[in-house]
Write a protein that holds these residues in place. Structure first.
Motif, PDB file in Angstrom:
ATOM      1  N   LEU A 299       0.832  -1.210   0.000  1.00  0.00           N
ATOM      2  CA  LEU A 299       0.000   0.000   0.000  1.00  0.00           C
ATOM      3  C   LEU A 299       0.864   1.256   0.000  1.00  0.00           C
ATOM      4  O   LEU A 299       0.528   2.248  -0.654  1.00  0.00           O
ATOM      5  CB  LEU A 299      -0.933  -0.002   1.208  1.00  0.00           C
ATOM      6  N   ARG A 300       1.973   1.225   0.728  1.00  0.00           N
ATOM      7  CA  ARG A 300       2.880   2.370   0.733  1.00  0.00           C
ATOM      8  C   ARG A 300       3.480   2.583  -0.655  1.00  0.00           C
ATOM      9  O   ARG A 300       3.631   3.714  -1.119  1.00  0.00           O
ATOM     10  CB  ARG A 300       3.993   2.163   1.755  1.00  0.00           C
ATOM     11  N   CYS A 301       3.803   1.486  -1.322  1.00  0.00           N
ATOM     12  CA  CYS A 301       4.339   1.569  -2.688  1.00  0.00           C
ATOM     13  C   CYS A 301       3.315   2.215  -3.627  1.00  0.00           C
ATOM     14  O   CYS A 301       3.662   3.075  -4.442  1.00  0.00           O
ATOM     15  CB  CYS A 301       4.711   0.167  -3.168  1.00  0.00           C
ATOM     16  N   ILE A 302       2.055   1.810  -3.506  1.00  0.00           N
ATOM     17  CA  ILE A 302       1.006   2.399  -4.338  1.00  0.00           C
ATOM     18  C   ILE A 302       0.884   3.890  -4.053  1.00  0.00           C
ATOM     19  O   ILE A 302       0.881   4.726  -4.972  1.00  0.00           O
ATOM     20  CB  ILE A 302      -0.338   1.690  -4.088  1.00  0.00           C
ATOM     21  N   LYS A 303       0.783   4.253  -2.781  1.00  0.00           N
ATOM     22  CA  LYS A 303       0.602   5.660  -2.389  1.00  0.00           C
ATOM     23  C   LYS A 303       1.767   6.517  -2.880  1.00  0.00           C
ATOM     24  O   LYS A 303       1.568   7.606  -3.428  1.00  0.00           O
ATOM     25  CB  LYS A 303       0.472   5.763  -0.872  1.00  0.00           C
ATOM     26  N   THR A 304       2.981   6.018  -2.719  1.00  0.00           N
ATOM     27  CA  THR A 304       4.171   6.776  -3.099  1.00  0.00           C
ATOM     28  C   THR A 304       4.268   6.954  -4.608  1.00  0.00           C
ATOM     29  O   THR A 304       4.563   8.052  -5.104  1.00  0.00           O
ATOM     30  CB  THR A 304       5.435   6.076  -2.577  1.00  0.00           C
ATOM     31  N   ASN A 305       3.998   5.891  -5.354  1.00  0.00           N
ATOM     32  CA  ASN A 305       4.155   5.966  -6.809  1.00  0.00           C
ATOM     33  C   ASN A 305       3.008   6.696  -7.494  1.00  0.00           C
ATOM     34  O   ASN A 305       3.190   7.256  -8.573  1.00  0.00           O
ATOM     35  CB  ASN A 305       4.324   4.560  -7.389  1.00  0.00           C
ATOM     36  N   VAL A 306       1.827   6.702  -6.882  1.00  0.00           N
ATOM     37  CA  VAL A 306       0.741   7.526  -7.422  1.00  0.00           C
ATOM     38  C   VAL A 306       1.132   8.996  -7.347  1.00  0.00           C
ATOM     39  O   VAL A 306       0.858   9.782  -8.262  1.00  0.00           O
ATOM     40  CB  VAL A 306      -0.570   7.263  -6.653  1.00  0.00           C
ATOM     41  N   ALA A 307       1.824   9.386  -6.269  1.00  0.00           N
ATOM     42  CA  ALA A 307       2.169  10.793  -6.051  1.00  0.00           C
ATOM     43  C   ALA A 307       3.135  11.348  -7.090  1.00  0.00           C
ATOM     44  O   ALA A 307       3.202  12.565  -7.291  1.00  0.00           O
ATOM     45  CB  ALA A 307       2.755  10.976  -4.655  1.00  0.00           C
ATOM     46  N   ILE A 308       3.887  10.477  -7.775  1.00  0.00           N
ATOM     47  CA  ILE A 308       4.863  10.980  -8.751  1.00  0.00           C
ATOM     48  C   ILE A 308       4.333  10.961 -10.182  1.00  0.00           C
ATOM     49  O   ILE A 308       5.029  11.366 -11.102  1.00  0.00           O
ATOM     50  CB  ILE A 308       6.179  10.173  -8.680  1.00  0.00           C
ATOM     51  N   GLN A 309       3.088  10.511 -10.366  1.00  0.00           N
ATOM     52  CA  GLN A 309       2.515  10.483 -11.700  1.00  0.00           C
ATOM     53  C   GLN A 309       2.130  11.902 -12.128  1.00  0.00           C
ATOM     54  O   GLN A 309       1.458  12.617 -11.397  1.00  0.00           O
ATOM     55  CB  GLN A 309       1.280   9.576 -11.750  1.00  0.00           C
ATOM     56  N   TYR A 310       2.587  12.314 -13.292  1.00  0.00           N
ATOM     57  CA  TYR A 310       2.238  13.614 -13.892  1.00  0.00           C
ATOM     58  C   TYR A 310       2.531  14.787 -12.963  1.00  0.00           C
ATOM     59  O   TYR A 310       1.866  15.815 -13.016  1.00  0.00           O
ATOM     60  CB  TYR A 310       0.760  13.632 -14.304  1.00  0.00           C
ATOM     61  N   GLN A 311       3.546  14.640 -12.097  1.00  0.00           N
ATOM     62  CA  GLN A 311       3.811  15.718 -11.148  1.00  0.00           C
ATOM     63  C   GLN A 311       4.329  16.980 -11.830  1.00  0.00           C
ATOM     64  O   GLN A 311       4.184  18.085 -11.285  1.00  0.00           O
ATOM     65  CB  GLN A 311       4.810  15.246 -10.093  1.00  0.00           C
ATOM     66  N   ASP A 312       4.897  16.850 -13.037  1.00  0.00           N
ATOM     67  CA  ASP A 312       5.376  18.031 -13.755  1.00  0.00           C
ATOM     68  C   ASP A 312       4.241  18.777 -14.452  1.00  0.00           C
ATOM     69  O   ASP A 312       4.421  19.921 -14.878  1.00  0.00           O
ATOM     70  CB  ASP A 312       6.424  17.628 -14.806  1.00  0.00           C
TER      71      ASP A 312
END
Length: 593
Positions: free
Chosen positions: A347-360
């Motif tokens: 779950l931490r992996c999901i939460k962390t990697n969702v946060a970096i999607q399209y961040q730019d």
């Protein structure tokens, strides 16, 4: 260089407590390059230095034990993987260290993983399902590969499966003899065979499909004997494999995950299986997804959904099966994880990697909220309906607590999220209140009256759970730290009781009670209080003035919510008022105020 055999660890040498070499064999001196450095630390990256230092510290704590650590060392221009074994020398003045080069093993494992991934991708592209029949157990397991997911269609006793297929009329009448011949051949398979017949087995559809079923017996080195095979849907006109029927029946077209119907059926079937004790259900929701569509358009929103689906797919891997059950809502059926730590890692992996999607491309980072329920954890947690309800309310709690987090349901922490029937649940503006929890709270308050203040913190913890509050604080003066508070994470700022010094603010209270659903409403009436509360993260709150025997205001009870503006329903105000009046009376009785 250290020997590359894989069954022996060679002594590397003796090192002082700073891990500088005192004495080593020729292989170790060759590896270290003694003209350059004598400390084993200098052979390692910063991260691996920390690992080895922590391992060495363990040896000091338990000198009778040895510890292993995987490290990477560059030798002759190549990065090699070693297992480092370290043990404290009797007397405690130095370490003995052994090294074993496992680079070839690491490379072999990586290569095997690449081959497995390639094989899975190939099988997924063919659109064929796979099955295995175990001679000893008569187990028949039919599944298909959807990227990293093994999606089970049937996993049951072979004879029971045959009975089910016949009872549900899933075999075309004109091909009944062929199907029976296939079943008989599979039971006693001695060579490879192929059968073709019509039915509605794979896609579970009403229309008949043409199947090509091929299998061969296989005997493994350990003596296990099984039959392995493929089950393909064949295009009637061309005779080619037809993967579209399988995809249309099971797969969500946008994300490639299972669709809502098939992931729910998968969960229901999993909870009927022999492995159900390992089942957990998780619901994932993209936070504030509507604003993504509103600000960037639905085409970009679809890209976000696909990106999040890929994050989920990669994080879950082969530990479960994921699906999409709504626009921005996903569902995971975990099957192979064993403890809370393993769930947290995924779950931490999901939460962390969702946060970096399209961040730019987005001013505000993407985030998601997650709720998870495990089989048998808590009352009424063994059926699909029960577990889904617990996971859904855990997701809701994650939203209430500020989003961008996961909640793994634990009854000792979250109370009774589930009940035998839904009549026990009071739903006020999409906020769930359990009558069971409310009764339990009243019982705790009764105990507080009888036994005194020893259980105040426990009451505050449970009260915060029942009303989904972030922070509940009790101050017995108008400054300083709270006398009591619920269990908080270290990053949550403390409430501030100095609002009691603002007479204009105190005029807002009625019968010692004030509820504010939107902090912004105080910005102009009492700007000092507004700034004070906003600095501690409050969005809405309930407060109660504690008074002594003479009626003087001597303290404050504050129940706060972050990142959510909503009116408190009457039941919440009543519960808060009851709790505060009881607390006030107990504090007076015990001369605390």
């Amino acid at each position: 260089m250290i020997d590359t055999k894989f069954d022996t660890a060679y002594a590397a040498g003796r090192f002082d407590l700073s891990l500088n070499i005192l004495d080593g064999n020729p292989q170790m001196f060759n590896l270290m390059g003694v003209d350059s450095y004598y400390s084993i630390y200098k052979m390692l990256s910063d991260d691996e230095q920390k690992k080895v230092a922590a391992t060495a510290a363990k040896c000091l704590e338990t000198p009778e034990l040895s510890y292993d650590e995987c490290v990477h060392i560059t030798f002759d221009g190549k990065l090699c993987c070693y297992i480092l074994t370290i043990m404290l020398v009797p007397g405690g003045g130095a370490y003995d260290i052994k090294l074993i080069n496992v680079s070839n093993t690491e490379n072999r494992v990586n290569e095997l993983n690449r081959r497995i991934i390639t094989a899975r991708e190939y099988i997924a592209l063919t659109g064929e399902s796979i099955f295995k029949y175990d001679y000893d157990t008569q187990r028949f397991h039919l599944y298909y590969v959807n990227q990293q997911q093994n999606v089970t269609i049937f996993d049951q006793n072979f004879e029971e499966w045959i009975t089910q297929m016949l009872a549900e009329n899933r075999i075309a009448q004109e091909d009944m003899e062929t199907f029976e011949a296939f079943c008989a051949a599979l039971r006693n398979a001695k060579n490879s065979q192929t059968y073709t017949f019509h039915g509605c087995i794979i896609s579970d559809a009403n229309m008949l499909e043409r199947y090509r079923v091929s299998f061969k017996p296989k005997k493994y080195e350990n003596g296990d004997a099984v039959v392995i095979g493929t089950w393909a849907i064949i295009h009637e006109a061309t005779g080619d494999t037809n993967a579209t029927i399988l995809e249309d029946s099971y797969v969500d077209s946008l994300t490639g995950l299972l669709n809502k119907k098939s992931i729910i059926k998968y969960a229901e079937d999993a909870l009927q299986s022999e492995n159900r004790e390992h089942i957990a259900l998780s619901i994932i929701d993209i936070d504030d997804f509507k604003s993504v569509n509103d600000n960037f358009g639905h085409l970009f929103g679809d890209k976000v959904i696909k990106a999040v689906a890929n994050v989920i797919k990669n994080a879950v891997g082969t530990s479960g099966v994921a699906g999409r059950i709504g626009g921005d809502e996903f569902f995971i059926v975990f099957e192979k994880l064993n403890n809370e730590l393993e769930y947290r890692n995924v779950l931490r992996c999901i939460k962390t990697n969702v946060a970096i999607q399209y961040q730019d491309q987005m001013e505000r980072k993407l985030s998601c909220s997650i709720g998870l329920a495990r089989y048998g954890i808590g009352p009424f947690s063994t059926t699909y309906h029960d577990l889904f309800k617990i996971a859904d309310r855990s997701l809701y709690l994650a939203k209430v607590k500020g989003k961008n987090r996961y909640i793994i349901y634990k009854p000792e922490l979250h109370g009774d999220f589930n009940v035998q029937n839904d009549d026990d649940i009071i739903n006020v503006s999409n906020t769930f209140y359990s009558e069971t929890d409310i009764n339990a709270l009243h019982n705790m308050l009764t105990d507080l009256i009888v036994y005194g203040v020893d259980s105040v913190t426990e009451v505050l913890d449970f009260f915060a759970h029942v009303l989904t509050l972030n922070r509940v604080s009790i101050f017995l003066s108008d400054n300083g730290a709270p006398a009591y508070t619920n269990t908080l994470s270290p990053d949550i700022p403390m409430a501030d009781p100095s609002v009691l010094k603002n007479l204009k603010y105190l005029y807002l209270f009625t019968n010692n009670l004030l509820a504010v659903s939107n902090l912004q409403s105080l910005e102009f009436s009492t700007p000092e209080v507004y700034k004070l509360l906003s600095d501690t993260g409050v969005a809405c709150f309930m407060q109660y003035i504690i008074r002594d025997r003479e009626g003087e205001a001597v303290g404050l009870i504050s129940a706060d919510v972050f990142d959510r503006r909503s009116a408190f329903p009457k039941i919440a105000l009543t519960l808060f008022s009851d709790m505060c009046r009881i607390m006030n009376a107990v504090f007076i009785r015990e001369n605390l105020i």
